[in-house]
Design an enzyme around this catalytic site. Structure first.
Site, mmCIF file in Angstrom:
data_model
loop_
_atom_site.group_PDB
_atom_site.id
_atom_site.type_symbol
_atom_site.label_atom_id
_atom_site.label_comp_id
_atom_site.label_asym_id
_atom_site.label_seq_id
_atom_site.Cartn_x
_atom_site.Cartn_y
_atom_site.Cartn_z
ATOM 1 N N LYS A 154 -19.374 42.116 32.761
ATOM 2 C CA LYS A 154 -18.978 41.725 34.118
ATOM 3 C C LYS A 154 -17.504 41.978 34.483
ATOM 4 O O LYS A 154 -17.210 42.281 35.646
ATOM 5 C CB LYS A 154 -19.315 40.249 34.340
ATOM 6 C CG LYS A 154 -20.811 39.950 34.415
ATOM 7 C CD LYS A 154 -21.433 40.516 35.675
ATOM 8 C CE LYS A 154 -22.858 40.007 35.864
ATOM 9 N NZ LYS A 154 -23.451 40.500 37.127
ATOM 10 N N SER A 205 -25.920 43.614 27.112
ATOM 11 C CA SER A 205 -25.084 43.340 28.282
ATOM 12 C C SER A 205 -24.251 42.074 28.183
ATOM 13 O O SER A 205 -23.283 41.908 28.926
ATOM 14 C CB SER A 205 -25.947 43.284 29.550
ATOM 15 O OG SER A 205 -26.958 42.303 29.422
#
Length: 404
Positions: free
Chosen positions: A53, A304
């Site tokens: 992110k 991720s």
């Protein structure tokens, strides 16, 4: 709608290079053996704040004007995006406010505050937190940093693909955990521009999969409900910006169930020595379940994120071990007399199963007055041994009911 170009992604890469980590890509022999092709893991779980992110968040905030930065930024998040925004804002000298659901993971809540954000808990979903974030932006003039629905976010996330192409030049397939679609769209856009032969596949949790129906409808379509342990990809409505990119490029989507996510998390921990959250393990789950047809290698699965609450990790490990045949839960009815439980446990020991937990009850309505129901949780060596233990108990004359 304006598409995200290679120039956008390369500019983002230059912008974030001084502050984000170039995460490693490591080979996984166990996954390579399972799928019959080389498999590598792109370890964004080792990125700053524990997920991919910050790439998009830093790129978005860095592109704001001095006046916009002076008014601060605001975000809504279940955890990873909030941490990314908080960290990026602090790096750039900007005040940040993050709205999180009431049920947000405590470690993610604490970390978001530690990265410098003013955190407020509102509502029970990210969608409700997003409403509060929008109201805050309207009231204060702060800029809303959306988790996925902005070209700067998509371009920032697309920098992962540039690193993959440098680290694995002959990559044939990239597998991407997918929620709102920012990472998927960025990777797909970069690959389409630089290596159009590379197959990009998004992976969603089956019980929170908004993309298949949205692509079929030709527009982002909201799910009526969703439920998954993978909170990082639990997004009920794809973003308009990533949707336009993904739809235009014909990017594929597959889904995985909760058992597959749990098994993938355990495998990542046990065999790759990597702590990964359920959302981050979605690509590994797709490979383990052979959810991707006609798979060609080398394959890169993006991990991720690795931000998982230790309490959830404990539960998911237990679930994953059970789903993988490593735990056996069963109920056995035995006679209510001295020595009966010892005889049962002796058979269990002879079958080389380890007792994790044992309890017994005399109150079940199905029991006769001289019977006891014993609940056992056993540790086994895998599905074959699990079946052997059950057979041994039944051959010894015990009535056994295995829990699913």
């Amino acid at each position: 709608m304006e598409s995200v170009t290679l120039d956008d992604i390369e500019a983002a890469a230059a912008r974030i290079a001084p502050v984000v980590r170039r995460t490693p890509t490591v080979e996984s022999r166990v996954l390579s053996d399972r799928v019959g092709a080389p498999v590598l893991l792109k370890c964004e779980n080792l990125q700053r704040t524990g997920s991919f992110k910050p790439r998009g968040a830093y790129n978005r905030i860095a592109n704001l004007s001095a006046d916009e930065r002076a008014r601060g930024v605001v975000a809504a998040s279940a955890g990873n995006h909030g941490q990314g925004v908080a960290w990026a804002a602090t790096e750039l000298g900007t005040a940040s406010t993050v709205f999180m659901p009431l049920g947000a993971s405590l470690p993610k809540l604490v970390a978001t505050r530690a990265y410098g954000a003013d955190v407020h808990q509102v509502g029970h979903t990210v969608d409700e937190a997003l409403i509060a974030a929008r109201e805050f932006a309207d009231r204060t003039g702060a800029t809303l940093i959306h988790p996925f629905d902005h070209p700067d976010i998509v371009a920032g996330q697309g920098t992962v693909a540039l690193e993959i192409l440098e680290q694995v030049p002959d990559v044939a397939t990239v597998v991407v955990p997918t929620g709102g679609g920012g990472l998927l769209a960025g990777v797909a856009a970069a690959m389409h521009a630089l290596a159009p032969h590379v197959r990009v596949i998004g992976v969603q949790a089956a019980d929170a999969a908004a993309w298949p129906s949205s692509l079929a409808a030709g527009a982002p379509t909201a799910l009526p409900k969703m439920a998954t342990m993978a909170d990082g990809i639990a997004v009920g409505l794809p973003g308009a910006v990533p949707f336009a990119e993904v739809a235009a490029l014909g990017t594929e989507i597959v889904t995985v169930d909760e058992d597959a996510l749990a098994k993938a998390l355990v495998l990542s921990l046990e065999r790759a020595k990597l702590v990964v959250e359920p959302a981050g393990a979605a690509g590994v789950a797709a490979l383990l379940t052979h959810a991707i047809p006609n798979l060609e290698g080398p394959v890169v699965a993006i991990l991720s994120g690795g931000n998982i609450d230790p309490l959830l990790l404990t539960r998911v490990i237990g679930h994953g071990l059970s789903a993988g045949g490593r735990y056996l839960e069963l109920r056995v009815t035995i006679a209510d007399r001295p020595g009966a439980l010892s005889a049962l446990l002796a058979v269990v020991g002879a079958a080389e199963a380890s007792v994790v937990d044992v309890s017994h009850s005399r109150t079940a309505s199905t029991l006769a007055v001289d019977e006891v129901e014993v609940s056992l949780t056993l540790e086994t060596r895998g599905p074959a041994h699990r079946d052997e233990v059950l057979k041994t108990l039944r051959d010894a004359g015990f009535g056994v009911r295995a829990e699913p």
